[in-house]
Design a protein around this motif. Structure first.
Motif, PDB file in Angstrom:
ATOM      1  N   ASN A   8       0.837  -1.206   0.000  1.00 61.53           N
ATOM      2  CA  ASN A   8       0.000   0.000   0.000  1.00 61.53           C
ATOM      3  C   ASN A   8       0.870   1.253   0.000  1.00 61.53           C
ATOM      4  O   ASN A   8       0.771   2.101   0.893  1.00 61.53           O
ATOM      5  N   PRO A   9       1.740   1.400  -1.002  1.00 66.53           N
ATOM      6  CA  PRO A   9       2.684   2.521  -0.981  1.00 66.53           C
ATOM      7  C   PRO A   9       2.011   3.880  -1.141  1.00 66.53           C
ATOM      8  O   PRO A   9       2.539   4.896  -0.684  1.00 66.53           O
ATOM      9  N   ASP A  10       0.843   3.925  -1.786  1.00 68.26           N
ATOM     10  CA  ASP A  10       0.166   5.199  -2.032  1.00 68.26           C
ATOM     11  C   ASP A  10      -0.991   5.444  -1.072  1.00 68.26           C
ATOM     12  O   ASP A  10      -1.772   6.386  -1.285  1.00 68.26           O
ATOM     13  N   SER A  11      -1.128   4.601  -0.056  1.00 69.40           N
ATOM     14  CA  SER A  11      -2.208   4.729   0.941  1.00 69.40           C
ATOM     15  C   SER A  11      -3.585   4.694   0.294  1.00 69.40           C
ATOM     16  O   SER A  11      -4.528   5.351   0.759  1.00 69.40           O
ATOM     17  N   ALA A  12      -3.731   3.913  -0.794  1.00 69.81           N
ATOM     18  CA  ALA A  12      -5.032   3.787  -1.451  1.00 69.81           C
ATOM     19  C   ALA A  12      -5.972   2.891  -0.661  1.00 69.81           C
ATOM     20  O   ALA A  12      -7.194   3.018  -0.775  1.00 69.81           O
ATOM     21  N   LEU A  13      -5.417   1.993   0.139  1.00 71.81           N
ATOM     22  CA  LEU A  13      -6.232   1.111   0.970  1.00 71.81           C
ATOM     23  C   LEU A  13      -6.389   1.725   2.354  1.00 71.81           C
ATOM     24  O   LEU A  13      -5.407   2.161   2.967  1.00 71.81           O
TER      25      LEU A  13
END
Length: 370
Positions: A269-274
């Motif tokens: 979850n590198p982009d904090s989409a979850l």
């Protein structure tokens, strides 16, 4: 009467419906488009409803009672482990530390005196000047002084720990929620969570799997190899998550109320989409595909008996009952009914009947690609 009976029989035979494969030999041929049923390696996929869970989810609470002097973070920001979050007034706790240090100093001084008195009592007893009672009393006083030192040292350690609790630090790295208590309030352990920190990368996704689907994933009774399974996500708006996950845990018990097994996958979850608590669709498929027959979805026809397709045999249309096994792009996987290589009618189905003569024209095989 015999001619009359024969006439009746002839009328009855004429009234019977003609069989499909008894079509007139001179019936006009129907032009149809066909696609060859292909055998392709297919990875069987199953869909589930899952929930995103942070690996680390920590509720921040006060561990001592005191006046809240400062909130030292910005709500919703990403913080690192050890970052200051809250500061509680520490004057009383520093005083408690000083008091405990003084008590420990007194105990150490008393221990020096009892040690000297014990040595003197032993020396006098050795020279037959002192008594056994005096020696024993000195020994007991010395042991009591040791115990007092241990108690005072523990009190000092407790006072220092409580002083440390006045600085509330982040125990994990992650995003921090809103604060439930603001500066100026008195906080204590009974206050409840002051805020929440959830880790961001990676994230867990948990989803229940029914016993029937679990057996399908196990691939014909073989032992389940988690390394052979991969997972993908879709959001509520239909978008597919960019990163692929790996299943790393299958619960050891079945939920008796729902007859399901809890399965967990880990996703980057590198982009904090979850987001923690988010609902998603989880697709689980095997990384070792099996060969299946694939045909275009447009070839499928349904009736009360199930699903069937028309194939061309010896220049005529014939019915084949099939068992669909799921979609593969614009195509359908056939579990049973076709062996591969059949000429499946896709276009011109409106006028096709079983046994009708047809003129088959091959269509681009791209119609059968996912």
């Amino acid at each position: 009467m015999r001619p009359i009976k024969l006439a009746v029989v002839a009328v009855c035979i004429a009234a019977l419906p003609a069989r499909a494969d008894d079509a007139p030999k001179d019936a006009p041929k129907i032009a149809v488009g066909v696609v060859t049923a292909e055998r392709k390696p297919v990875s069987g996929a199953l869909d589930f409803v899952g929930r995103v869970e942070a690996i680390d989810r920590v509720e921040i609470r006060a561990r001592v009672t005191g006046y809240l002097e400062a909130v030292e973070f910005k709500e919703g920001e990403l913080i690192t482990s050890g970052s200051p979050l809250y500061r509680i007034e520490d004057g009383l706790f520093k005083a408690a530390v000083s008091e405990a240090e003084g008590a420990l100093d007194r105990s150490n001084a008393a221990k020096i005196l009892t040690a000297v008195q014990l040595d003197r009592a032993k020396d006098l007893l050795a020279r037959d000047v002192g008594t056994v009672v005096a020696r024993d009393q000195a020994l007991a006083a010395d042991e009591q002084a040791k115990g007092t030192i241990l108690v005072d040292q523990a009190n000092l350690d407790t006072a220092k720990i409580n002083l440390g609790y006045t600085q509330i630090l982040a125990p994990v790295t992650g995003k921090i929620g809103r604060t439930n208590v603001t500066k100026g309030n008195v906080v204590k352990p009974e206050t409840g969570p002051l805020t929440v920190i959830v880790s961001q990368d990676p994230m867990y996704v948990t989803f229940p799997v029914s016993q029937r689907e679990f057996l399908r994933i196990q691939q014909n009774g073989k032992s389940l190899d988690l390394s052979q399974l991969k997972a993908t996500l879709r959001f509520a708006d239909g978008r597919t998550y960019d990163h692929q996950g790996a299943i790393n845990f299958v619960d050891v018990t079945v939920n008796r109320s729902t007859d399901t097994v809890l399965v967990r996958a880990t996703f980057p979850n590198p982009d904090s989409a979850l987001l923690d608590g988010q609902f998603v669709r989880v697709a689980v498929e095997s990384s070792t595909p099996t060969e299946k027959v694939v045909i275009p979805q447009a070839a499928l026809i349904a009736d009360q008996q199930g699903v069937y397709v028309f194939v061309v045999e010896d220049g005529k249309a014939a019915i084949r009952r099939v068992k669909p096994g799921g979609q593969l792009g614009s195509s359908t996987v056939i579990e049973d009914g076709l062996s591969g290589g059949e000429q499946v009618i896709v276009e011109g189905l409106q006028g096709v009947k079983p046994g009708a003569p047809v003129i088959a024209s091959p269509l681009p095989q791209a119609l059968n690609r996912s």
